[in-house]
Design a protein around this motif. Sequence first.
Motif, PDB file in Angstrom:
ATOM      1  N   VAL B  40      88.427   5.452  40.207  1.00  0.00           N
ATOM      2  CA  VAL B  40      89.500   6.182  39.522  1.00  0.00           C
ATOM      3  C   VAL B  40      89.163   6.382  38.046  1.00  0.00           C
ATOM      4  O   VAL B  40      89.500   7.408  37.458  1.00  0.00           O
ATOM      5  N   TRP B  92      92.950   9.047  49.638  1.00  0.00           N
ATOM      6  CA  TRP B  92      92.472   8.888  48.255  1.00  0.00           C
ATOM      7  C   TRP B  92      90.988   8.508  48.221  1.00  0.00           C
ATOM      8  O   TRP B  92      90.216   9.041  47.431  1.00  0.00           O
ATOM      9  N   ALA B  93      90.615   7.582  49.079  1.00  0.00           N
ATOM     10  CA  ALA B  93      89.212   7.141  49.098  1.00  0.00           C
ATOM     11  C   ALA B  93      88.298   8.317  49.446  1.00  0.00           C
ATOM     12  O   ALA B  93      87.253   8.515  48.814  1.00  0.00           O
ATOM     13  N   PHE B  96      87.990  10.839  46.422  1.00  0.00           N
ATOM     14  CA  PHE B  96      87.057  10.432  45.361  1.00  0.00           C
ATOM     15  C   PHE B  96      85.609  10.477  45.864  1.00  0.00           C
ATOM     16  O   PHE B  96      84.700  10.813  45.117  1.00  0.00           O
TER      17      PHE B  96
END
Lengths: 654, 252
Positions: B40, B92-93, B96
């Motif tokens: 992040v 989310w993983a 990214f």
Amino acid sequence: MPAHFTAGTRINPLRAGIRFVSAVIGPDLRDGGADAPSQRANSGWIAVLCLTIATALLLVVAGHAAGRRGYDVAPLLFWSGVVLLVVPTSLRITWPMVARGERLFLLFLLAEALFYYKTVYSPTSFINHDEFLHWIAADDLMTARRLFLSNPLFPIGPTYPALEILTTAIVNLTGLPLFAAGTLLLAVLRGTFIGALFLFFESITGSPRISAIACLAYMGCSTFVLFESMFSYESLGIVLCVLAFAVEAASKDLVGRPRLKALGLIALLLASLAVTHHLSATFTATYFGALAALEALRRQGPLRIGARTAAGFTALLAIALPSLWVQARGIPLTGYLGPMVESGFDTLLGKILGAPTPRSEYPGAPDKALYMRLTTLLAILLLALGLATGFFRSLAMAAPSGARSGWRPIRDILKRRWRDSRLVLLALLAFGLPVSVAFRLTIAGWEIGNRMGTFVFIAVGLVVAVSIVHFWQGRTPRGWRRIAPAVALAVIVLGGVASSTINPIHGRYRVAADQASIEPMGIETARWAKEWLGAGNRFTSDRINRLLLASYGRQDVRVRIIEGVYSARIFEAETLGPDEFWALARSDIDFLMIDLRLTTAPPVLGFYFEPWQRQGTPLSGAELLKFNDIKGVTRIYDNGWIVIYDVRGLHENL
Amino acid sequence: MRICSKLDLLAACLWAGAAVAAVAVSDSLLIRTALGAPMVFLVSGHTVLRAIGVRTGSALQHFVYAVGASLAAGIAGGFALNAAGSLTPLGWALWFWAVTAAAALVAAGRRDTPDLPAWPAPARVRLWQGAAFMLALLVATGAYALAVRDEAAYREFKYTAFWLLPSASGESGRITVGIRSAETQPQLFDLEITLDGQPFAIFRSLTIAPGETWAREIPVPVLATPQKADARLYRPEDNRLYRSVSTLVPHI
């Protein structure tokens, strides 16, 4: 300029006075270069200062513990901790012969220590009013896994969801609780802000020493310690804003493809800022717009056309992206900010023109300790002195390099010849400080002055730093010139700490005082509501209990009973009038929560319910307990201080 | 001296892949934080920076820009995942990972990707200085732990909460009465419940210890008209009415 007098020479006092004033405030850049030759960071000093700061933080924690118990020793412990935290590190950062790396390390250390200082007030949960609003929004996002959910306490919040997005991304990836994820994000933002601010100043001044001192002076801003460290959208907004400034300033001498690449990064940052925070985006647009205007006005410079085009394109992006976002989401920005700005300006103008003071100004400023007020006042005076002695010198730094004697640099600037428009713009922006201080003297304008300070201090920091390096200290100062400016900067930072809040020490419960009103009983009552009534019931209450119910209690809290009727109306009378009764009966409110502690003292911030409903006298028990005798209303919970009424029976009577 | 390798891009992709794997299979807070937080704050932004081709002059500048680009990538991810209905840990993983991999590919394919800035020379630290750093860390961590402990331990208001609700379990023929103590000493109470003014139930000599919750569901008759139930809490020591609450019994 040395003067040689002979016995026969008569001294003209007026001319001598003018010369003296000119020497003090004039554009003379003493000693030319500001920095000492590069040297290694002194690990010994860093180690000692780390230990000093750790001890200072321990004293701050002890001060809070003593404050909670009402011990008289609390201020002594707490403020000795703050002085130990700020003064030695500030002195070292301001010292003339210090390596760039050491100054940077100490700046990061101080910024993170001040963040720690803010966090230990409430070490396991968010506690400030605005933090609750964003916490509720982040919790909603975690639960529903959708953006743009409505938030009755913060209607504009869902349209600026960047902070919640990043926090929930951390929660999702790491599994950390929301408070830990938010605190981690804020700690990183703090460091990034100081790094970006340092790089920005370094790009435009070329001096690590001026940049470090400017960053330190920025820490004297009343919003740095608390407001910009809160779990709130401006904490992210100001970082993205300064990052965009830093990237733009670093690319000022680039041409062709490298400049385009830098513009790509700036566009990315500006797009993120547009969806993060309205005021930061507005200030960024103003800055880049003014920079483009100055570039257009500028007569000199080998890269003039390229610089104009780049500045124009950056300004276009900075203005267009937030405007497009406001249009796309239909954000009622004027309705949200307009009344605050209007009443602030009206009150300030009224004060200047001697108009009668409006009723909203009567409750007066909340009580603040005398030593805190004096520190703030002294800091403002020192800042004013710094501005007076740094303004023309900052402008002179922007003048063409050949024009550094007497007032010639200023004449060149008046003829629109300068090297760097950023320096000119920041020197002019520093004039915002007296305006922001004036706003802070009124209750209606306080919010404007406070928000302005965040941005204006970027310019103030630079001008004060130029003043210290080029006037007060010089390149290799000795004696008082070495000590006094460093002490003055430490006082400025202490002034920022002292002016950041009414009472920074965690004390006993106070009525309607935002974080000073948050304590375990209120929190446990909100949790009780979630446990025994379930989540999502429609509640209304005073400002503090609404926050607790929405966050800890996960209730659907309302500011209005029905359209046009604020909840204050049903609480603030000894009997429930027919209009209020029917408003309550027609509403969809399930429960009312009253807090009898509100009857024990007038509201510290001047209001119990909403800022525009200022009230100088305490509510009475009869006003709050009038629901005991209303048919259809039952008193389902009572802990001696907090009572919950079930008003669902009223709706059945219709 | 600048660093002219592209190994950092491979390392970033591997890191992003490891973060996806950790989110998919691990519940360990430590592993997920160690792998997820840098995604992040740094890794994704670093590759985005390399893909754009922004030249940075110092390690500080590179770090600061990389954090900025990471924040931008994260914010963009929020909107993209919202549109896809995937604001989940794995979503989310994967976001990214996708950003990092795509940016790394672009950066690796470019001929004019700028070199990385040189790392600053590490400062020489003597033994006593290292010990002072460790001690400082220990004192600051200890102080935070003290703050947490003090906050949990200290209570300004001591109180007893008392409630009466239609029914906690949702059944119409029941009411729930409860007492919770946040006092420092055990408290003795008598509890009396009336229904439309008529005595209905009595509980004598209830001893509630600090932190204890006492609650009972009581069956009540369900009528066609609403009835009002009142509960009163007395303190036997002074025979004083201490708390009183009420509720409406749901009707047919």
